[in-house]
Design an enzyme around this catalytic site. Structure first.
Site, PDB file in Angstrom:
ATOM      1  N   ASP A  19       0.820  -1.215   0.000  1.00  0.00           N
ATOM      2  CA  ASP A  19       0.000   0.000   0.000  1.00  0.00           C
ATOM      3  C   ASP A  19       0.857   1.269   0.000  1.00  0.00           C
ATOM      4  O   ASP A  19       0.540   2.249  -0.678  1.00  0.00           O
ATOM      5  CB  ASP A  19      -0.870  -0.029   1.267  1.00  0.00           C
ATOM      6  CG  ASP A  19      -2.213   0.640   1.065  1.00  0.00           C
ATOM      7  OD1 ASP A  19      -2.470   1.143  -0.030  1.00  0.00           O
ATOM      8  OD2 ASP A  19      -3.004   0.661   2.026  1.00  0.00           O
ATOM      9  N   ALA A  32      -3.244   9.952   7.807  1.00  0.00           N
ATOM     10  CA  ALA A  32      -2.327  10.264   6.705  1.00  0.00           C
ATOM     11  C   ALA A  32      -1.869   8.944   6.069  1.00  0.00           C
ATOM     12  O   ALA A  32      -2.173   7.862   6.577  1.00  0.00           O
ATOM     13  CB  ALA A  32      -1.139  11.054   7.218  1.00  0.00           C
ATOM     14  N   ASN A  75       1.350   7.872   5.548  1.00  0.00           N
ATOM     15  CA  ASN A  75       2.720   7.376   5.777  1.00  0.00           C
ATOM     16  C   ASN A  75       2.799   6.195   6.747  1.00  0.00           C
ATOM     17  O   ASN A  75       3.668   5.350   6.613  1.00  0.00           O
ATOM     18  CB  ASN A  75       3.632   8.518   6.220  1.00  0.00           C
ATOM     19  CG  ASN A  75       3.155   9.189   7.474  1.00  0.00           C
ATOM     20  OD1 ASN A  75       1.989   9.090   7.858  1.00  0.00           O
ATOM     21  ND2 ASN A  75       4.057   9.891   8.132  1.00  0.00           N
ATOM     22  N   SER A  79      -1.447  17.091   7.284  1.00  0.00           N
ATOM     23  CA  SER A  79      -0.616  18.278   7.095  1.00  0.00           C
ATOM     24  C   SER A  79      -1.229  19.482   7.829  1.00  0.00           C
ATOM     25  O   SER A  79      -2.411  19.453   8.200  1.00  0.00           O
ATOM     26  CB  SER A  79      -0.510  18.589   5.607  1.00  0.00           C
ATOM     27  OG  SER A  79      -1.800  18.859   5.105  1.00  0.00           O
ATOM     28  N   VAL A  80      -0.452  20.534   7.993  1.00  0.00           N
ATOM     29  CA  VAL A  80      -0.953  21.738   8.672  1.00  0.00           C
ATOM     30  C   VAL A  80      -2.126  22.367   7.905  1.00  0.00           C
ATOM     31  O   VAL A  80      -3.145  22.703   8.519  1.00  0.00           O
ATOM     32  CB  VAL A  80       0.195  22.739   8.922  1.00  0.00           C
ATOM     33  CG1 VAL A  80      -0.342  24.064   9.450  1.00  0.00           C
ATOM     34  CG2 VAL A  80       1.207  22.147   9.895  1.00  0.00           C
ATOM     35  N   GLU A 116      -2.526  15.996  14.900  1.00  0.00           N
ATOM     36  CA  GLU A 116      -1.122  15.569  14.755  1.00  0.00           C
ATOM     37  C   GLU A 116      -0.684  16.004  13.370  1.00  0.00           C
ATOM     38  O   GLU A 116      -1.029  15.371  12.377  1.00  0.00           O
ATOM     39  CB  GLU A 116      -1.012  14.049  14.888  1.00  0.00           C
ATOM     40  CG  GLU A 116      -1.291  13.516  16.272  1.00  0.00           C
ATOM     41  CD  GLU A 116      -0.263  13.931  17.292  1.00  0.00           C
ATOM     42  OE1 GLU A 116       0.808  14.445  16.902  1.00  0.00           O
ATOM     43  OE2 GLU A 116      -0.539  13.784  18.493  1.00  0.00           O
ATOM     44  N   GLU A 136       7.854  21.950   4.786  1.00  0.00           N
ATOM     45  CA  GLU A 136       7.915  20.506   4.968  1.00  0.00           C
ATOM     46  C   GLU A 136       7.976  19.841   3.588  1.00  0.00           C
ATOM     47  O   GLU A 136       7.099  20.043   2.756  1.00  0.00           O
ATOM     48  CB  GLU A 136       6.670  20.022   5.726  1.00  0.00           C
ATOM     49  CG  GLU A 136       6.761  18.554   6.086  1.00  0.00           C
ATOM     50  CD  GLU A 136       5.525  18.041   6.808  1.00  0.00           C
ATOM     51  OE1 GLU A 136       4.406  18.415   6.428  1.00  0.00           O
ATOM     52  OE2 GLU A 136       5.696  17.253   7.750  1.00  0.00           O
ATOM     53  N   GLY A 139       0.409  21.019  16.073  1.00  0.00           N
ATOM     54  CA  GLY A 139      -0.691  20.234  16.600  1.00  0.00           C
ATOM     55  C   GLY A 139      -1.272  20.665  17.918  1.00  0.00           C
ATOM     56  O   GLY A 139      -0.803  21.606  18.562  1.00  0.00           O
ATOM     57  N   GLU A 166      -0.777  12.136  21.529  1.00  0.00           N
ATOM     58  CA  GLU A 166      -1.114  10.735  21.353  1.00  0.00           C
ATOM     59  C   GLU A 166      -0.170   9.913  22.226  1.00  0.00           C
ATOM     60  O   GLU A 166       0.833  10.404  22.733  1.00  0.00           O
ATOM     61  CB  GLU A 166      -0.985  10.326  19.883  1.00  0.00           C
ATOM     62  CG  GLU A 166      -2.001  11.076  19.022  1.00  0.00           C
ATOM     63  CD  GLU A 166      -2.288  10.447  17.677  1.00  0.00           C
ATOM     64  OE1 GLU A 166      -1.339  10.269  16.889  1.00  0.00           O
ATOM     65  OE2 GLU A 166      -3.477  10.149  17.410  1.00  0.00           O
TER      66      GLU A 166
HETATM   67  P1  NDP Z   1      -3.211  15.447   4.300  1.00  0.00           P
HETATM   68  O1  NDP Z   1      -3.286  16.567   5.239  1.00  0.00           O
HETATM   69  O2  NDP Z   1      -3.249  15.696   2.854  1.00  0.00           O
HETATM   70  O3  NDP Z   1      -4.412  14.413   4.584  1.00  0.00           O
HETATM   71  C1  NDP Z   1      -4.624  13.844   5.867  1.00  0.00           C
HETATM   72  C2  NDP Z   1      -5.993  13.189   5.901  1.00  0.00           C
HETATM   73  O4  NDP Z   1      -7.009  14.192   5.920  1.00  0.00           O
HETATM   74  C3  NDP Z   1      -6.295  12.312   4.683  1.00  0.00           C
HETATM   75  O5  NDP Z   1      -7.040  11.182   5.110  1.00  0.00           O
HETATM   76  C4  NDP Z   1      -7.119  13.232   3.825  1.00  0.00           C
HETATM   77  O6  NDP Z   1      -7.921  12.528   2.908  1.00  0.00           O
HETATM   78  C5  NDP Z   1      -7.939  13.954   4.877  1.00  0.00           C
HETATM   79  N1  NDP Z   1      -8.485  15.247   4.471  1.00  0.00           N
HETATM   80  C6  NDP Z   1      -8.007  16.111   3.542  1.00  0.00           C
HETATM   81  N2  NDP Z   1      -8.779  17.216   3.504  1.00  0.00           N
HETATM   82  C7  NDP Z   1      -9.763  17.061   4.430  1.00  0.00           C
HETATM   83  C8  NDP Z   1     -10.875  17.858   4.863  1.00  0.00           C
HETATM   84  N3  NDP Z   1     -11.115  19.067   4.350  1.00  0.00           N
HETATM   85  N4  NDP Z   1     -11.672  17.366   5.831  1.00  0.00           N
HETATM   86  C9  NDP Z   1     -11.432  16.166   6.381  1.00  0.00           C
HETATM   87  N5  NDP Z   1     -10.414  15.352   6.010  1.00  0.00           N
HETATM   88  C10 NDP Z   1      -9.577  15.804   5.047  1.00  0.00           C
HETATM   89  O7  NDP Z   1      -1.915  14.666   4.744  1.00  0.00           O
HETATM   90  P2  NDP Z   1      -1.156  13.503   3.978  1.00  0.00           P
HETATM   91  O8  NDP Z   1      -2.040  12.297   3.908  1.00  0.00           O
HETATM   92  O9  NDP Z   1      -0.564  14.078   2.749  1.00  0.00           O
HETATM   93  O10 NDP Z   1       0.007  13.146   5.038  1.00  0.00           O
HETATM   94  C11 NDP Z   1       1.172  13.875   5.128  1.00  0.00           C
HETATM   95  C12 NDP Z   1       1.090  14.912   6.237  1.00  0.00           C
HETATM   96  O11 NDP Z   1       0.747  14.301   7.462  1.00  0.00           O
HETATM   97  C13 NDP Z   1       2.415  15.594   6.469  1.00  0.00           C
HETATM   98  O12 NDP Z   1       2.236  16.983   6.630  1.00  0.00           O
HETATM   99  C14 NDP Z   1       2.893  15.004   7.766  1.00  0.00           C
HETATM  100  O13 NDP Z   1       3.783  15.808   8.454  1.00  0.00           O
HETATM  101  C15 NDP Z   1       1.618  14.761   8.487  1.00  0.00           C
HETATM  102  N6  NDP Z   1       1.808  13.727   9.504  1.00  0.00           N
HETATM  103  C16 NDP Z   1       1.809  14.093  10.827  1.00  0.00           C
HETATM  104  C17 NDP Z   1       2.051  13.157  11.801  1.00  0.00           C
HETATM  105  C18 NDP Z   1       2.019  13.518  13.249  1.00  0.00           C
HETATM  106  O14 NDP Z   1       1.834  12.647  14.060  1.00  0.00           O
HETATM  107  N7  NDP Z   1       2.192  14.759  13.640  1.00  0.00           N
HETATM  108  C19 NDP Z   1       2.335  11.763  11.455  1.00  0.00           C
HETATM  109  C20 NDP Z   1       2.262  11.496  10.058  1.00  0.00           C
HETATM  110  C21 NDP Z   1       2.020  12.462   9.112  1.00  0.00           C
HETATM  111  P3  NDP Z   1      -7.320  12.090   1.466  1.00  0.00           P
HETATM  112  O15 NDP Z   1      -5.852  12.075   1.553  1.00  0.00           O
HETATM  113  O16 NDP Z   1      -7.890  10.749   1.236  1.00  0.00           O
HETATM  114  O17 NDP Z   1      -7.783  13.140   0.515  1.00  0.00           O
END
Ligand code: NDP
Length: 484
Positions: free
Chosen positions: A93, A151, A153, A229-230, A250, A381, A454, A458
């Site tokens: 995956d 996310a 990862n 992401s932020v 997070e 980032e 954040g 957790e």
């Molecule tokens: P995204 O922010 O793009 O997406 C995170 C999740 O939110 C996905 O499931 C996405 O769905 C969903 N999403 C997107 N838009 C919305 C919305 N408007 N309302 C509700 N849900 C929404 O992150 P990524 O998946 O690209 O992951 C990478 C990011 O995650 C990096 O910035 C990384 O730093 C952060 N991260 C933080 C961690 C922590 O513990 N602090 C750990 C791991 C990652 P979909 O993608 O299916 O569109």
């Protein structure tokens, strides 16, 4: 290669599908092949998931904490017994090498289930004596239905890190994995069900941001926990705020590792390698700004570059591989673009920097030196295998520059000066700090960000505060007096 998931969603104790939902493909990052096709949740699927979660939560919270904990600990055992199968799915995956997923992904999910399973029976309120013989007691109560959004990862780890404390506290959860990595959260649902969780307690629905949005704005939902992401965090936080829902965020980072002249060089180099290239750099807490003090600067860069020659890049299913592909072509292109910007803005490209030809989403691990604070690669980032090394001269300068970012997820310091190590850790504006190591996240320790990285924590006992609420019960032991 293909993979046949039983269905797209897991609701009310079973796999379900609704082919009215738009289809989406799961792509194996090593080859670019479509390995499965799932469907985005329709409104009916989201509705069924929330209804069944609401019903299951009532049944679940009526159990004792010890009984709930037993289910979680059983789930941990099942997850460990199925570690290889789950790791292989995670590798297909995400593209992360099996050498990582076998030890880091389902394993850390199982740790969370075991840890919070153990805590479940210990969750209590307190007795508070007050004036005149009256007393107050508090009840620690669940929030209700929690939504988890993940996310791409660390899919099964993220799902487990959210489910375990939520369920331990007596909540139900509806989880939406990233659309890019939808497979292993379904397995967590299956395992929890097999371990004895009531049907509906942990549901998985697929979809992109719009499905996430429909979940977090639903009146049946009491709490939202996002890993992402932020920018997504800002949207999700705002949407949750409208319903005054509890949140855990997070989010991303741009974390510093500060290496002083007196550091143990090989340990600092190894930590910087792990903290930039593990999971092909797709880790939120990575130490992507490595500040190295003058006297060690060139030696440090030379050692990192030399050790990068030992990276084994390739087929993630081969257990000797240490660097796999990026999760997607899109993420590879984002990272490639940052590498180009780094070169254009004058950073010294020491190693790597190129896409690797072929169908997979590969990119060379990349080392930049002479990076300065205002460069884009030092501010944003990247979420890929790109290490930026920056030079510094004195302690206060390093602290100021390390903290000069909107992010505050993690930070590390390498030094053999004991007092300096603690002084610098105290000065870091980051939620998780490391001294002479980096990026270890045991379930016993709180994990989470400060500043834009954040809200909430957790893991550890701290997570309990974010999945439960206190009810105060004042007990009158005296006659009630009134002015008239
Ligand atoms: P995204 O922010 O793009 O997406 C995170 C999740 O939110 C996905 O499931 C996405 O769905 C969903 N999403 C997107 N838009 C919305 C919305 N408007 N309302 C509700 N849900 C929404 O992150 P990524 O998946 O690209 O992951 C990478 C990011 O995650 C990096 O910035 C990384 O730093 C952060 N991260 C933080 C961690 C922590 O513990 N602090 C750990 C791991 C990652 P979909 O993608 O299916 O569109």
């Amino acid at each position: 290669m293909s993979y046949r998931p039983q269905a797209s969603h897991f609701i009310n104790g079973q796999y379900v599908d609704d082919t009215d939902g738009e289809p989406f493909d799961v792509i194996y990052p090593h080859t670019g092949e479509v390995i499965a096709t799932l469907h985005i949740a329709t409104a009916a699927i989201v509705d069924a998931a929330l209804d069944s979660a609401k019903a299951a939560q009532k049944e679940w919270t009526a159990l004792s904490g010890t009984e709930r904990g037993r289910v979680l600990r059983r789930a941990a055992d099942i997850m460990r017994a199925r570690n290889r199968e789950l790791s292989e799915i995670e590798t297909k995956d995400t593209g992360k090498p099996l050498s990582e997923t076998l030890i880091a992904d389902p394993a850390s999910g199982a740790d969370a289930l075991e840890y919070f399973g153990g805590l479940a029976g210990t969750l209590t309120g307190e007795h508070i004596p007050v004036a005149g013989g009256d007393f107050v007691y508090t009840r620690r109560e669940p929030l209700g239905v929690c939504v988890g959004i993940g996310a791409w990862n660390y899919p099964i780890q993220i799902a487990s890190w959210k489910a375990a404390p939520a369920l331990a506290c007596g909540n139900a959860m509806v989880f939406k994995p990233s659309e890019m990595t939808p497979l292993t959260a379904l397995k967590l649902a299956e395992i929890l069900h097999e371990a004895g969780a009531p049907a509906g307690l942990f549901n998985v629905v697929q979809g992109a941001g719009s499905v996430g949005h429909s979940l977090i704005t639903d009146p049946r939902v009491d709490k939202v926990s996002l890993t992402g992401s932020v920018p997504t965090g800002r949207k999700v936080y705002a949407a949750a705020a409208d319903g005054i829902r509890h949140v855990t965020m997070e989010l991303g980072g741009k974390s510093p590792i500060v290496v002083f002249d007196d550091a143990h060089l090989e340990n600092a180099v190894a930590a910087a390698i792990n903290g930039n290239f593990y999971s092909t750099g797709q880790i939120c807490s990575n130490g992507t700004r490595v500040f190295v003090q003058d006297a060690l600067y060139e030696k440090f860069i030379a050692r990192v570059a030399a050790r990068m020659d030992n990276a084994i890049i390739g087929d993630p299913m081969d257990e000797t591989t240490t660097i796999g592909p990026m999760v997607s072509a899109r993420q590879r292109d984002i990272v490639t673009n940052y590498i180009r910007i780094g070169q254009d803005e004058g950073a010294r490209l020491v190693k790597g920097g190129k896409m690797i030809d072929g169908d997979g989403f590969y990119i060379e691990p990349t080392l930049f030196a002479d990076v300065t604070d205002e460069m884009t690669i030092a501010r944003e980032e990247i979420f890929g295998p790109v290490m930026s090394v920056l030079r510094f001269s004195d302690e206060q300068e390093a602290i100021n520059r390390a903290n000069a970012t909107e992010f505050g997820l993690a930070a590390g310091v390498f030094t053999s000066d004991l007092t300096r190590a603690h002084r610098v850790a105290a000065a870091f504006e980051a939620g998780t700090c490391y001294i002479n190591t980096y990026n270890l996240t045991p379930v016993e320790a709180p994990f989470g960000g400060m500043k834009a990285s954040g809200v909430g924590r957790e893991n550890s006992k701290a997570a309990i505060e974010h999945y439960s609420q206190l009810k105060t019960v004042y007990v009158g032991m005296n006659d009630v007096e009134a002015p008239f």
